[in-house]
Design a protein around this motif. Structure first.
Motif, PDB file in Angstrom:
ATOM      1  N   LYS A  54     139.922  -8.309  90.008  1.00 35.37           N
ATOM      2  CA  LYS A  54     138.728  -8.732  90.726  1.00 35.37           C
ATOM      3  C   LYS A  54     138.217 -10.027  90.103  1.00 35.37           C
ATOM      4  O   LYS A  54     138.617 -10.393  88.990  1.00 35.37           O
ATOM      5  N   GLU A  55     137.336 -10.717  90.811  1.00 34.39           N
ATOM      6  CA  GLU A  55     136.653 -11.851  90.221  1.00 34.39           C
ATOM      7  C   GLU A  55     135.968 -11.352  88.955  1.00 34.39           C
ATOM      8  O   GLU A  55     135.458 -10.241  88.899  1.00 34.39           O
ATOM      9  N   LYS A  56     135.955 -12.169  87.893  1.00 34.65           N
ATOM     10  CA  LYS A  56     135.610 -11.658  86.566  1.00 34.65           C
ATOM     11  C   LYS A  56     134.201 -11.070  86.504  1.00 34.65           C
ATOM     12  O   LYS A  56     133.987 -10.060  85.813  1.00 34.65           O
ATOM     13  N   HIS A  57     133.225 -11.652  87.199  1.00 33.43           N
ATOM     14  CA  HIS A  57     131.879 -11.091  87.183  1.00 33.43           C
ATOM     15  C   HIS A  57     131.827  -9.775  87.965  1.00 33.43           C
ATOM     16  O   HIS A  57     131.127  -8.840  87.563  1.00 33.43           O
ATOM     17  N   GLU A  58     132.580  -9.710  89.067  1.00 30.72           N
ATOM     18  CA  GLU A  58     132.654  -8.455  89.828  1.00 30.72           C
ATOM     19  C   GLU A  58     133.345  -7.374  89.008  1.00 30.72           C
ATOM     20  O   GLU A  58     132.946  -6.201  89.044  1.00 30.72           O
ATOM     21  N   ALA A  59     134.392  -7.757  88.271  1.00 32.49           N
ATOM     22  CA  ALA A  59     135.099  -6.784  87.439  1.00 32.49           C
ATOM     23  C   ALA A  59     134.188  -6.250  86.339  1.00 32.49           C
ATOM     24  O   ALA A  59     134.155  -5.041  86.063  1.00 32.49           O
ATOM     25  N   LYS A  60     133.419  -7.147  85.715  1.00 33.22           N
ATOM     26  CA  LYS A  60     132.511  -6.710  84.660  1.00 33.22           C
ATOM     27  C   LYS A  60     131.421  -5.800  85.213  1.00 33.22           C
ATOM     28  O   LYS A  60     131.054  -4.790  84.592  1.00 33.22           O
ATOM     29  N   LYS A  61     130.926  -6.136  86.392  1.00 36.19           N
ATOM     30  CA  LYS A  61     129.901  -5.302  87.023  1.00 36.19           C
ATOM     31  C   LYS A  61     130.452  -3.916  87.329  1.00 36.19           C
ATOM     32  O   LYS A  61     129.791  -2.900  87.078  1.00 36.19           O
ATOM     33  N   ALA A  62     131.684  -3.860  87.862  1.00 33.24           N
ATOM     34  CA  ALA A  62     132.299  -2.566  88.176  1.00 33.24           C
ATOM     35  C   ALA A  62     132.519  -1.747  86.909  1.00 33.24           C
ATOM     36  O   ALA A  62     132.345  -0.518  86.906  1.00 33.24           O
ATOM     37  N   TYR A  63     132.894  -2.428  85.824  1.00 30.40           N
ATOM     38  CA  TYR A  63     133.116  -1.726  84.561  1.00 30.40           C
ATOM     39  C   TYR A  63     131.817  -1.112  84.038  1.00 30.40           C
ATOM     40  O   TYR A  63     131.765   0.079  83.703  1.00 30.40           O
ATOM     41  N   TYR A  64     130.754  -1.905  83.968  1.00 27.93           N
ATOM     42  CA  TYR A  64     129.490  -1.400  83.431  1.00 27.93           C
ATOM     43  C   TYR A  64     128.898  -0.307  84.314  1.00 27.93           C
ATOM     44  O   TYR A  64     128.279   0.641  83.827  1.00 27.93           O
ATOM     45  N   GLN A  65     129.099  -0.438  85.627  1.00 29.41           N
ATOM     46  CA  GLN A  65     128.596   0.605  86.528  1.00 29.41           C
ATOM     47  C   GLN A  65     129.333   1.920  86.291  1.00 29.41           C
ATOM     48  O   GLN A  65     128.711   2.991  86.249  1.00 29.41           O
ATOM     49  N   ALA A  66     130.652   1.850  86.105  1.00 31.05           N
ATOM     50  CA  ALA A  66     131.426   3.064  85.837  1.00 31.05           C
ATOM     51  C   ALA A  66     131.017   3.692  84.519  1.00 31.05           C
ATOM     52  O   ALA A  66     130.887   4.922  84.408  1.00 31.05           O
ATOM     53  N   VAL A  67     130.791   2.856  83.499  1.00 32.44           N
ATOM     54  CA  VAL A  67     130.367   3.377  82.204  1.00 32.44           C
ATOM     55  C   VAL A  67     129.004   4.040  82.313  1.00 32.44           C
ATOM     56  O   VAL A  67     128.764   5.120  81.739  1.00 32.44           O
ATOM     57  N   ALA A  68     128.089   3.420  83.057  1.00 26.34           N
ATOM     58  CA  ALA A  68     126.754   3.992  83.224  1.00 26.34           C
ATOM     59  C   ALA A  68     126.800   5.339  83.936  1.00 26.34           C
ATOM     60  O   ALA A  68     125.945   6.207  83.707  1.00 26.34           O
ATOM     61  N   GLU A  69     127.806   5.538  84.785  1.00 26.27           N
ATOM     62  CA  GLU A  69     127.961   6.805  85.499  1.00 26.27           C
ATOM     63  C   GLU A  69     128.733   7.834  84.696  1.00 26.27           C
ATOM     64  O   GLU A  69     129.048   8.918  85.197  1.00 26.27           O
ATOM     65  N   LYS A  71     131.831   7.567  83.494  1.00 30.34           N
ATOM     66  CA  LYS A  71     133.270   7.572  83.748  1.00 30.34           C
ATOM     67  C   LYS A  71     134.007   6.808  82.651  1.00 30.34           C
ATOM     68  O   LYS A  71     133.470   5.882  82.044  1.00 30.34           O
ATOM     69  N   THR A  72     135.246   7.203  82.425  1.00 25.62           N
ATOM     70  CA  THR A  72     136.105   6.441  81.532  1.00 25.62           C
ATOM     71  C   THR A  72     136.560   5.187  82.264  1.00 25.62           C
ATOM     72  O   THR A  72     136.994   5.251  83.411  1.00 25.62           O
ATOM     73  N   ALA A  73     136.450   4.038  81.598  1.00 29.19           N
ATOM     74  CA  ALA A  73     136.765   2.771  82.255  1.00 29.19           C
ATOM     75  C   ALA A  73     137.380   1.807  81.261  1.00 29.19           C
ATOM     76  O   ALA A  73     137.213   1.940  80.044  1.00 29.19           O
ATOM     77  N   GLY A  74     138.108   0.820  81.798  1.00 35.64           N
ATOM     78  CA  GLY A  74     138.717  -0.221  80.976  1.00 35.64           C
ATOM     79  C   GLY A  74     138.558  -1.574  81.634  1.00 35.64           C
ATOM     80  O   GLY A  74     138.506  -1.689  82.862  1.00 35.64           O
TER      81      GLY A  74
END
Length: 681
Positions: A54-69, A71-74
């Protein structure tokens, strides 16, 4: 290693000893020429989360959102041209995580012989001068970080030698396994590190084989029916020119010598020996030269270059004998600007002529973009204003040299770079480097990717489609129609539907012209593509085809001029010989050449100023070919795993038994990474 291509997989193991969930982050180096094309994390040998681009800012947003929920994320991000960062979120207590990262590349030249390839696997990030692009979690003691490496080699011709100037290696010739089984095949070998190795210096492996200097061009077709966005042919042309390049009648040589603190010890000793060799190998007539020492400041031997005579050479030789690494920081950009101004001082009073700048350095500075742009700008200005040649050639010295910086300077200055590890003999490389710097260049170079009868699609040759340039500013112009009057705004409109708002900084443009029919990297529209005898040159292209394409071109043709004389070479085209087993699950669609070509195209845009349009070009290529870049990142979450297991369009993961692949599947690296390498976010 398959002929001149590398397919690599890195496995980094992490065992959590924390009693609670934790987030971890670490950085590591990768070859700057490598196309990072796959990222996944295997959790407790049972669960797999696979990254999507993903675009790097979108990827970072998706990562932090998953962590906040919870979920295991990378998240895998490119922090610098040769430095990557992995973030892992919500790692459970006592969990075991194996991070798998794949990349592909074309193997660069060694510089000592056209029959030799040089494979460099960086293992450590040396401290660099300047402002780092991110807050790296530096640790003083990496003594416990274990490193294992195995390489299976398949060349087109018999292997003549394999060695390593950096590490003790074990070697089995004739097969792809540690123990010889079956018939002996002289084009195969298996290489491994023979002693326990830590992450303290780069691993360098030299491979020599018959026929490595033979020009070759491979083609790979990706059909729309196979999942491609459109049907395309990807070409990879690589050759080591073998001809006598006419020498320039006169030239100035500037030796720019790194004497910063990082050059202490064996590096400055190697540089002094190299300079003495170069000094005694310059052309006898019509030659001028100067030596400029740099670190946090610059000191020239003379205010301007002097004629090359026995007396000036002796004075320079004595000057070199007194060199020490006592110039503090590595101000590469300032040093290059000083060298360019030095040239201007010499040329201001008389007829201008060509200049070659030889930079001897470890490249340990962060200002990569600034350095590349200053080199490109000066070389292009000299060519456009004076019609003269200004080039940069690099000798990278040390066991942790920044190949990204050295190759970037050479690429921007249309020269070449060679590398010498501590204790490695530089003589043959220096002669090759100086021979390239003495010679002229091939100008007006073009590659005809579609010049043969076999490249015609059904219905004839495809034509380029010229589209109007997009209006990125979205501003009104004088020719715009006058605004029409609008009815009054109803303060309470029951039929009103609230539209989503675009918030945050603008990261890309709204409209991007479709790619041209032929996308080539490197381009040859501004400065000559560096094509020097004895140095490998690789040129890539992606060519759009129609829905019912004919066969690919049977040959490609290179044409150009050198000092007014025509240059021509016709190279037959063959289908890529890399076995699908090597790339399956590692590159998008299993298409190696498309991935390499896309990486080369991304590199050409990353070397340009960071405009919205250039970033949009990088983003499109990164997403289309699933590549990490300065604009795109990999993000992996539990959601991606669930979709993968359901099989709704996301590729299924390979069986775990194959994820750790043996040496027969290409290049397989493993990092044993203790918890001290990680820091809690």
């Amino acid at each position: 290693v398959a002929d001149v291509y590398v397919v690599a997989e890195i496995v980094q193991d992490y065992h959590s000893n924390a009693p609670v969930d934790r987030d971890v982050e670490y950085v590591f180096p990768l070859p700057p020429s490598g196309a990072v094309c796959s990222f996944k994390a295997v959790i407790n040998d049972t669960q797999v989360i696979r990254g999507v681009v993903k675009e790097k800012h979108e990827a970072k947003k998706a990562y932090y959102q998953a962590v906040a929920e919870g979920k295991t994320a990378g998240l895998l991000q490119q922090e610098h041209a040769d430095v990557f960062c992995v973030s892992l979120g919500n790692i459970k207590p006592r969990a075991k995580i194996s991070v798998h990262i794949s990349f592909v590349s074309i193997v660069p030249h060694d510089g000592s012989s056209p029959q030799t390839l040089r494979i460099t696997m960086p293992t450590a990030i040396a401290p660099r001068y300047g402002l780092a692009p991110t807050n790296f979690p530096w640790f003083g003691n990496n003594a416990q970080n274990r490193f294992e490496l195995s390489v299976s080699v398949q060349m087109n011709g018999p292997i003549t030698s394999i060695s390593s100037p950096s590490h003790p290696i074990g070697l089995t010739l004739g097969c792809h396994q540690r123990e010889l089984t079956g018939d002996y095949e002289p084009s195969k070998a298996f290489v491994y590190l023979s002693t326990p190795t830590m992450l303290d210096r780069d691993v360098v492996i030299l491979i020599s084989a018959q026929g490595l200097d033979t020009p070759r061009c491979s083609v790979e077709r990706w059909l729309k029916s196979e999942g491609a966005k459109e049907t395309t042919d990807a070409y990879a042309l690589t050759l080591v020119p073998k001809f006598e390049l006419p020498a320039l009648p006169s030239q100035e040589y500037i030796f720019l010598v790194d004497r910063s603190g990082s050059m202490a010890g064996g590096r400055i000793t190697a540089v002094k020996a190299a300079l003495q060799i170069l000094l005694r190998s310059l052309p006898s007539y019509n030659t001028s030269f100067n030596i400029i020492s740099f670190g946090s400041h610059c000191t020239p031997l003379w205010s301007t270059s002097q004629p090359y005579t026995a007396g000036s050479m002796e004075q320079a030789s004595q000057h070199i004998d007194g060199f020490h690494a006592n110039y503090e920081g590595t101000e590469l950009r300032s040093a290059l600007e000083f060298a360019f101004r030095s040239r201007e001082g010499l040329k201001s009073g008389g007829k201008k002529g060509p200049t070659s700048i030889f930079v001897l350095t470890d490249g340990e500075a962060w200002d990569l973009d600034g350095v590349i742009q200053i080199v490109e700008r000066n070389c292009e200005r000299v060519k456009n204003r004076d019609g003269e040649l200004l080039r940069t050639f690099i000798l990278g010295v040390g066991n942790q040299v920044s190949t990204a910086m050295c190759e970037g300077i050479a690429r921007a200055g249309k020269g070449v770079a060679v590398f010498v590890a501590e204790g490695e003999s530089p003589d043959a490389k220096l002669m090759s480097l100086l021979k390239a710097g003495r010679g002229s260049v091939i100008e007006d170079l073009t590659v005809d990717w579609a010049g043969s009868e076999g490249n015609r699609d059904e219905g004839g040759e495809l034509e380029d489609i010229k589209l109007p340039k997009a209006d990125y500013s979205r501003e009104s112009s004088a020719t715009s129609p006058p605004p029409q009057s609008e009815p009054p705004l109803d303060l309470f409109n029951e039929s009103h539907v609230e539209l989503p708002s675009r918030i945050g900084a603008q990261k890309s443009i709204d409209f991007l012209d479709p790619p041209p029919k032929v996308q080539q990297a490197p381009k040859s529209d501004k400065l000559p593509v560096p094509l020097y005898p004895g140095f490998r040159c690789s040129i890539f292209a992606i060519v759009k085809r129609c829905a019912n394409p004919g066969p690919p071109s049977s040959s490609v043709k290179i044409t150009g001029k050198v000092m007014g004389r025509d240059v021509v070479l016709q190279i037959p085209v063959s289908s890529t010989s890399v076995h699908s087993v090597l790339v399956e699950g590692k590159v998008e669609g299993g298409k190696l050449l498309h991935t390499l070509a896309a990486k080369a195209l991304i590199q050409s845009f990353e070397d340009l100023p960071k405009t919205l349009e250039n970033n949009a070009q990088i983003e499109r290529l990164g997403k289309q070919y699933s590549l990490a870049s300065s604009v795109t990142s990999f993000v992996a979450t539990d959601e991606d795993t669930e979709r993968e297991l359901k099989g709704d369009g996301v590729r299924r993961d390979q069986e775990l038994s194959g994820a750790r692949g043996g040496g027969s599947q290409g290049l397989n690296r493993r990092y044993g990474v203790p918890s001290s390498w990680f820091g809690r976010r």
